[in-house]
Each structure stands twice: as structure tokens, then as C-alpha cells.
Design a protein around this motif. Sequence first.
Motif, PDB file in Angstrom:
ATOM      1  N   THR A   4     -47.750 -63.770  32.821  1.00  0.00           N
ATOM      2  CA  THR A   4     -47.340 -64.935  33.611  1.00  0.00           C
ATOM      3  C   THR A   4     -45.833 -65.139  33.546  1.00  0.00           C
ATOM      4  OG1 THR A   4     -49.459 -66.040  33.231  1.00  0.00           O
ATOM      5  CG2 THR A   4     -47.601 -67.426  33.897  1.00  0.00           C
ATOM      6  N   THR A   5     -45.293 -65.043  32.322  1.00  0.00           N
ATOM      7  CA  THR A   5     -43.851 -65.224  32.157  1.00  0.00           C
ATOM      8  C   THR A   5     -43.087 -64.128  32.893  1.00  0.00           C
ATOM      9  OG1 THR A   5     -44.293 -66.134  29.955  1.00  0.00           O
ATOM     10  CG2 THR A   5     -42.016 -65.559  30.463  1.00  0.00           C
ATOM     11  N   GLN A   6     -43.572 -62.894  32.807  1.00  0.00           N
ATOM     12  CA  GLN A   6     -42.933 -61.779  33.500  1.00  0.00           C
ATOM     13  C   GLN A   6     -42.959 -61.996  35.011  1.00  0.00           C
ATOM     14  OE1 GLN A   6     -41.224 -59.135  32.359  1.00  0.00           O
ATOM     15  NE2 GLN A   6     -40.829 -58.625  34.507  1.00  0.00           N
ATOM     16  N   HIS A   7     -44.070 -62.520  35.512  1.00  0.00           N
ATOM     17  CA  HIS A   7     -44.211 -62.789  36.948  1.00  0.00           C
ATOM     18  C   HIS A   7     -43.177 -63.822  37.415  1.00  0.00           C
ATOM     19  CE1 HIS A   7     -46.174 -63.349  40.817  1.00  0.00           C
ATOM     20  NE2 HIS A   7     -46.202 -64.661  40.595  1.00  0.00           N
ATOM     21  N   LEU A   8     -42.905 -64.814  36.563  1.00  0.00           N
ATOM     22  CA  LEU A   8     -41.922 -65.842  36.900  1.00  0.00           C
ATOM     23  C   LEU A   8     -40.494 -65.350  36.707  1.00  0.00           C
ATOM     24  CD1 LEU A   8     -43.678 -68.879  35.148  1.00  0.00           C
ATOM     25  CD2 LEU A   8     -43.545 -68.460  37.619  1.00  0.00           C
ATOM     26  N   PHE A   9     -40.327 -64.414  35.782  1.00  0.00           N
ATOM     27  CA  PHE A   9     -38.993 -63.910  35.426  1.00  0.00           C
ATOM     28  C   PHE A   9     -38.448 -62.938  36.472  1.00  0.00           C
ATOM     29  CE2 PHE A   9     -36.299 -61.087  32.573  1.00  0.00           C
ATOM     30  CZ  PHE A   9     -35.303 -62.032  32.361  1.00  0.00           C
ATOM     31  N   ALA A  10     -39.325 -62.112  37.052  1.00  0.00           N
ATOM     32  CA  ALA A  10     -38.900 -61.056  37.965  1.00  0.00           C
ATOM     33  C   ALA A  10     -38.053 -61.553  39.140  1.00  0.00           C
ATOM     34  CB  ALA A  10     -40.113 -60.274  38.467  1.00  0.00           C
ATOM     35  N   PRO A  11     -38.464 -62.613  39.864  1.00  0.00           N
ATOM     36  CA  PRO A  11     -37.634 -63.073  40.986  1.00  0.00           C
ATOM     37  C   PRO A  11     -36.297 -63.657  40.541  1.00  0.00           C
ATOM     38  CG  PRO A  11     -39.514 -64.537  40.669  1.00  0.00           C
ATOM     39  CD  PRO A  11     -39.752 -63.346  39.811  1.00  0.00           C
ATOM     40  N   LEU A  12     -36.232 -64.208  39.328  1.00  0.00           N
ATOM     41  CA  LEU A  12     -34.966 -64.725  38.813  1.00  0.00           C
ATOM     42  C   LEU A  12     -33.986 -63.587  38.586  1.00  0.00           C
ATOM     43  CD1 LEU A  12     -36.179 -67.324  36.127  1.00  0.00           C
ATOM     44  CD2 LEU A  12     -35.889 -67.636  38.582  1.00  0.00           C
ATOM     45  N   VAL A  13     -34.490 -62.509  38.010  1.00  0.00           N
ATOM     46  CA  VAL A  13     -33.651 -61.327  37.777  1.00  0.00           C
ATOM     47  C   VAL A  13     -33.167 -60.742  39.101  1.00  0.00           C
ATOM     48  CG1 VAL A  13     -33.643 -58.958  36.902  1.00  0.00           C
ATOM     49  CG2 VAL A  13     -34.755 -60.762  35.586  1.00  0.00           C
ATOM     50  N   LYS A  14     -34.068 -60.685  40.058  1.00  0.00           N
ATOM     51  CA  LYS A  14     -33.711 -60.137  41.368  1.00  0.00           C
ATOM     52  C   LYS A  14     -32.595 -60.953  42.020  1.00  0.00           C
ATOM     53  CE  LYS A  14     -35.640 -58.915  45.901  1.00  0.00           C
ATOM     54  NZ  LYS A  14     -36.872 -58.904  46.746  1.00  0.00           N
ATOM     55  N   GLY A  15     -32.733 -62.276  41.982  1.00  0.00           N
ATOM     56  CA  GLY A  15     -31.721 -63.135  42.585  1.00  0.00           C
ATOM     57  C   GLY A  15     -30.386 -63.034  41.874  1.00  0.00           C
ATOM     58  N   ALA A  16     -30.428 -63.021  40.543  1.00  0.00           N
ATOM     59  CA  ALA A  16     -29.187 -62.932  39.773  1.00  0.00           C
ATOM     60  C   ALA A  16     -28.504 -61.578  39.971  1.00  0.00           C
ATOM     61  CB  ALA A  16     -29.479 -63.165  38.291  1.00  0.00           C
ATOM     62  N   ALA A  17     -29.298 -60.519  39.976  1.00  0.00           N
ATOM     63  CA  ALA A  17     -28.735 -59.178  40.175  1.00  0.00           C
ATOM     64  C   ALA A  17     -28.065 -59.067  41.539  1.00  0.00           C
ATOM     65  CB  ALA A  17     -29.829 -58.123  40.028  1.00  0.00           C
ATOM     66  N   GLN A  18     -28.677 -59.708  42.552  1.00  0.00           N
ATOM     67  CA  GLN A  18     -28.087 -59.676  43.889  1.00  0.00           C
ATOM     68  C   GLN A  18     -26.754 -60.424  43.925  1.00  0.00           C
ATOM     69  OE1 GLN A  18     -29.545 -57.955  46.703  1.00  0.00           O
ATOM     70  NE2 GLN A  18     -27.378 -58.224  47.199  1.00  0.00           N
ATOM     71  N   LEU A  45     -30.212 -67.999  31.850  1.00  0.00           N
ATOM     72  CA  LEU A  45     -29.084 -67.111  32.139  1.00  0.00           C
ATOM     73  C   LEU A  45     -28.944 -66.042  31.070  1.00  0.00           C
ATOM     74  CD1 LEU A  45     -26.459 -66.328  33.636  1.00  0.00           C
ATOM     75  CD2 LEU A  45     -25.281 -68.057  32.248  1.00  0.00           C
ATOM     76  N   LEU A  46     -29.016 -66.438  29.815  1.00  0.00           N
ATOM     77  CA  LEU A  46     -28.880 -65.480  28.716  1.00  0.00           C
ATOM     78  C   LEU A  46     -29.990 -64.440  28.773  1.00  0.00           C
ATOM     79  CD1 LEU A  46     -27.471 -64.536  26.137  1.00  0.00           C
ATOM     80  CD2 LEU A  46     -28.912 -66.143  24.856  1.00  0.00           C
ATOM     81  N   ASP A  47     -31.224 -64.872  29.000  1.00  0.00           N
ATOM     82  CA  ASP A  47     -32.343 -63.940  29.100  1.00  0.00           C
ATOM     83  C   ASP A  47     -32.111 -62.902  30.200  1.00  0.00           C
ATOM     84  OD1 ASP A  47     -33.932 -64.713  27.036  1.00  0.00           O
ATOM     85  OD2 ASP A  47     -35.549 -65.542  28.249  1.00  0.00           O
ATOM     86  N   ILE A  48     -31.641 -63.374  31.346  1.00  0.00           N
ATOM     87  CA  ILE A  48     -31.422 -62.475  32.475  1.00  0.00           C
ATOM     88  C   ILE A  48     -30.315 -61.476  32.169  1.00  0.00           C
ATOM     89  CG2 ILE A  48     -30.537 -62.387  34.844  1.00  0.00           C
ATOM     90  CD1 ILE A  48     -32.040 -65.020  35.363  1.00  0.00           C
ATOM     91  N   LEU A  49     -29.223 -61.942  31.582  1.00  0.00           N
ATOM     92  CA  LEU A  49     -28.108 -61.037  31.283  1.00  0.00           C
ATOM     93  C   LEU A  49     -28.489 -60.018  30.205  1.00  0.00           C
ATOM     94  CD1 LEU A  49     -25.030 -63.447  31.402  1.00  0.00           C
ATOM     95  CD2 LEU A  49     -25.804 -61.810  33.131  1.00  0.00           C
ATOM     96  N   LEU A  50     -29.290 -60.432  29.233  1.00  0.00           N
ATOM     97  CA  LEU A  50     -29.777 -59.490  28.220  1.00  0.00           C
ATOM     98  C   LEU A  50     -30.655 -58.424  28.867  1.00  0.00           C
ATOM     99  CD1 LEU A  50     -30.652 -61.942  25.308  1.00  0.00           C
ATOM    100  CD2 LEU A  50     -28.869 -60.174  25.275  1.00  0.00           C
ATOM    101  N   HIS A  51     -31.488 -58.859  29.808  1.00  0.00           N
ATOM    102  CA  HIS A  51     -32.360 -57.934  30.534  1.00  0.00           C
ATOM    103  C   HIS A  51     -31.530 -56.931  31.340  1.00  0.00           C
ATOM    104  CE1 HIS A  51     -35.996 -56.705  32.779  1.00  0.00           C
ATOM    105  NE2 HIS A  51     -35.204 -56.701  33.843  1.00  0.00           N
ATOM    106  N   LEU A  52     -30.531 -57.436  32.058  1.00  0.00           N
ATOM    107  CA  LEU A  52     -29.697 -56.563  32.888  1.00  0.00           C
ATOM    108  C   LEU A  52     -28.820 -55.657  32.030  1.00  0.00           C
ATOM    109  CD1 LEU A  52     -28.603 -59.066  35.684  1.00  0.00           C
ATOM    110  CD2 LEU A  52     -30.323 -57.250  35.833  1.00  0.00           C
ATOM    111  N   GLN A  53     -28.411 -56.139  30.881  1.00  0.00           N
ATOM    112  CA  GLN A  53     -27.578 -55.330  29.987  1.00  0.00           C
ATOM    113  C   GLN A  53     -28.290 -54.042  29.573  1.00  0.00           C
ATOM    114  OE1 GLN A  53     -26.905 -56.817  25.960  1.00  0.00           O
ATOM    115  NE2 GLN A  53     -24.715 -56.358  26.137  1.00  0.00           N
ATOM    116  N   LYS A  54     -29.618 -54.140  29.406  1.00  0.00           N
ATOM    117  CA  LYS A  54     -30.404 -52.977  29.006  1.00  0.00           C
ATOM    118  C   LYS A  54     -30.636 -52.003  30.156  1.00  0.00           C
ATOM    119  CE  LYS A  54     -32.964 -55.689  25.576  1.00  0.00           C
ATOM    120  NZ  LYS A  54     -34.293 -56.266  25.216  1.00  0.00           N
ATOM    121  N   ARG A  55     -30.587 -52.503  31.390  1.00  0.00           N
ATOM    122  CA  ARG A  55     -30.994 -51.687  32.533  1.00  0.00           C
ATOM    123  C   ARG A  55     -29.881 -51.350  33.521  1.00  0.00           C
ATOM    124  NH1 ARG A  55     -34.856 -54.450  30.392  1.00  0.00           N
ATOM    125  NH2 ARG A  55     -37.033 -53.778  30.448  1.00  0.00           N
TER     126      ARG A  55
END
Length: 287
Positions: A4-18, A45-55
Motif C-alpha cells: 500500500t505504501t509503495q503504491h502511494l509512493f510511486a506517483p510521488l517519485v514520478k512527479g518529483a523526478a519529472q 521529500l527526504l524519502d524521495i531523494l533517498l530513493h532517487l539517490q539509489k537509482r
Amino acid sequence: MTHTTQHLFAPLVKGAAQAITDYRMIEDGDTVMVCLSGGKDSYTLLDILLHLQKRAPIDFRLIAVNLDQGQPGFPKHVLPQYLTALGVEHQILEQDTYSVVKDKTPEGKTTCSLCSRLRRGILYTHAKRIGATKIALGHHRDDILETLFMNMFFGARLKAMPPKLQSDDGGNVVIRPLAYVAERDIQRYADAAGYPIIPCNLCGSQENLQRKIVGEMLEGWERAHPGRLQNVLRSLTRVTPSHLLDRELYDFASLSATPAEGDRGFDHEEYPEREFLAGLQEMTLLI
């Protein structure tokens, strides 16, 4: 992270990455100072940047920084424990701006402006001290739109909150990776993530803020017409200076009649008559 958390997190990452890509917010070799307040936006914000930092195909360093402003009852242990458990490099700054703001702000007046200026000065100075090339803030789409209408209603200026900004002295670059992300989506994710939220008992405790009133107005628009706020945000990326009134932005004085040009002014193909009439009816109801 649960499904559930991953499902909610994915669009946030997509928007931030864009947004990061569109405005070239983070580049190879950057040191990004992530300003962490203890609220849902900065945690996300921190969660998203940590995620993007790895990928991400680039290397960049993250340093989480919190400013302890001396607010009574501030739980000093929460953020250090959270960030240590997460394995995130972090620093806690301590400076009593709370007392300054309370002392300098007249009774009944909002504290936001002075508090923001003091906080910004301290964070800018610290970013230079640690060699940060970018300062990441947790402002989201709704913050940007609230600022737009606040400036229109109370400052008579067509001005919003930019996704990327150079400080007045040129020494810092501020980025807002959540610029495309709606607050309601952040709230859903933050609730699922169970962040240890630290409420603000200064600006966040004031009930009659004009910003809050504007925010409620925008929420009402979105409930009545889903997608309207996204259209307003998109309009900020599609500005036509010749169809505004700023004489410094566009040279109206030099215009002369040219039959080949024509003034489209209002495009009925882009905005069908039925929608146009509905819009007129809605404006009539508001008057």
C-alpha cells in the motif's frame, strides 16, 4: 515498505523526478542539503531523494539538516533518532529564533514572515559552511498555488514560488522537488508511512492566517472541479506575455496593426461554447 505504501509512493517519485529533470535541480556531484522540519512534506521529500539517490544515473550527496528554533516543548530526540535509524547523514542546528519572533511580532499579527526570514538566513549560511550546492525544501504544488493567489490578492503581483531559485546574494540555489506533487497525495503517503510528525506551535498554530483561507478556497475549487488546480499549475508553465498587462515584460507601445496576425484572444476550439457558458454561469454565482 508495504504494498500500500509503495503504491502511494510511486506517483510521488514520478512527479518529483519529472520536476527535477524539467528544472535541472540536481546534477552530478551535487551536495544537497535537505531541510527537515519534522512535518509530512519534508519527511516525504527526504524519502524521495533517498530513493532517487539509489537509482539515478548521477551521484549526489544528501545531508539532512534540522533547525531547532527553541520552541517550548520541542522534542529534540525525535529527528536525530529517526535519521540515525535511517542511516542518513544529518546535522541539528540550534538557534533560538522563537523568542525573537515572539518578541518582535505585535499581538495578533502573523509570525510567518519574520520566522521565515530568520530561518532562511540561518539555513543559507549553514549551506555555504558545509559546501552544499543545493538546498532542498519540501514545498509542494499547493504551496506554490497558495503563494500565487496570496500575491495576487494581497500584493497585487503575478508571482508564485519557483521550483528553482538563486538566492539574492547568488550564493545558494534552492530547489523544490515536490513542485508537481499535490499535498493530498503527500498526506496519504505520510499517513501510511507513519512518520513521527513534530507539530509547529508557532506559525502552524495560528488559525486566521490568510494563507489558510486561500488554501481552503483552493480545496473547494478542487472538490467542485477535480483537476482545476493542476490546470492552474500548468498555466504557470505556459505564460503568454502579450496577453497580460505588464508593459515591462512586453512592448505594447510598439504594436501596430498587421492584418496577417490577428488577435485570437479567446480560442473557442480550445474552450468549447458549452464550457464557456458554464464558466460564465459559475462566475455569476460567485458575484
